[in-house]
Design a protein around this motif. Structure first.
Motif, PDB file in Angstrom:
ATOM      1  N   GLU A  87      -7.084  -3.609  -0.358  1.00  0.00           N
ATOM      2  CA  GLU A  87      -7.093  -2.210  -0.955  1.00  0.00           C
ATOM      3  C   GLU A  87      -6.256  -2.300  -2.108  1.00  0.00           C
ATOM      4  O   GLU A  87      -5.187  -3.103  -1.832  1.00  0.00           O
ATOM      5  N   THR A 145      -4.020   5.723  -8.134  1.00  0.00           N
ATOM      6  CA  THR A 145      -5.572   5.461  -8.092  1.00  0.00           C
ATOM      7  C   THR A 145      -5.640   4.096  -7.066  1.00  0.00           C
ATOM      8  O   THR A 145      -5.054   3.150  -7.509  1.00  0.00           O
ATOM      9  N   TRP A 154      -8.388   1.829  -4.431  1.00  0.00           N
ATOM     10  CA  TRP A 154      -9.775   1.515  -4.245  1.00  0.00           C
ATOM     11  C   TRP A 154      -9.709   0.357  -3.441  1.00  0.00           C
ATOM     12  O   TRP A 154      -8.737  -0.625  -3.356  1.00  0.00           O
ATOM     13  N   THR A 184     -11.987  -3.557  -3.003  1.00  0.00           N
ATOM     14  CA  THR A 184     -12.395  -4.550  -3.861  1.00  0.00           C
ATOM     15  C   THR A 184     -12.142  -5.825  -3.031  1.00  0.00           C
ATOM     16  O   THR A 184     -11.706  -5.902  -1.946  1.00  0.00           O
ATOM     17  N   LYS A 216     -11.701  -1.861 -12.128  1.00  0.00           N
ATOM     18  CA  LYS A 216     -12.772  -1.274 -12.386  1.00  0.00           C
ATOM     19  C   LYS A 216     -12.594  -0.035 -13.809  1.00  0.00           C
ATOM     20  O   LYS A 216     -11.187   0.376 -13.969  1.00  0.00           O
ATOM     21  N   VAL A 249     -10.793   3.216 -12.704  1.00  0.00           N
ATOM     22  CA  VAL A 249      -9.594   2.988 -12.668  1.00  0.00           C
ATOM     23  C   VAL A 249      -8.793   2.832 -14.051  1.00  0.00           C
ATOM     24  O   VAL A 249      -7.613   3.574 -14.050  1.00  0.00           O
TER      25      VAL A 249
END
Length: 98
Positions: free
Chosen positions: A52, A58, A60, A62, A76, A79
């Motif tokens: 994480e 932000t 996310w 991945t 990303k 982001v």
């Protein structure tokens, strides 16, 4: 779960497109992630490790991917847009194994 924080410069994959932009974890963080990920089981495809990630506000999920200079974390487009980041900018990154 252990969390690592580091500052790194955003760089493009293959310089040809902004579709794949990454930051690279420094060597000491890479080694700690590698050691911690061993306890979570066998590596995933390409030796990737699920994480994480957070930059600014932000967060996310991945994976980080092993490279010659350290684990590469994909940033990303969403982001980069939310955090107003471009290639060459430095970002404060936080990653936690998941």
């Amino acid at each position: 779960m252990e969390t690592w924080e580091f500052e790194a410069e955003l760089w493009p994959w293959k310089d040809a497109t902004d579709a794949w932009i990454f930051v690279t974890a420094p060597p000491e963080v890479t080694e700690e992630i590698r050691e911690a990920s061993i306890a979570t089981g066998p590596p995933r495809g390409f030796g990737s490790v699920r994480v994480e990630a957070r930059i600014g506000t932000t967060t996310w999920r991945t994976s980080v991917f092993p490279g010659q200079e350290g684990y590469a974390l994909p940033i990303k487009k969403d982001v980069r847009r939310r955090e107003d980041l471009q290639v060459g900018d430095r970002a404060l990154v936080s990653i936690t194994l998941v």
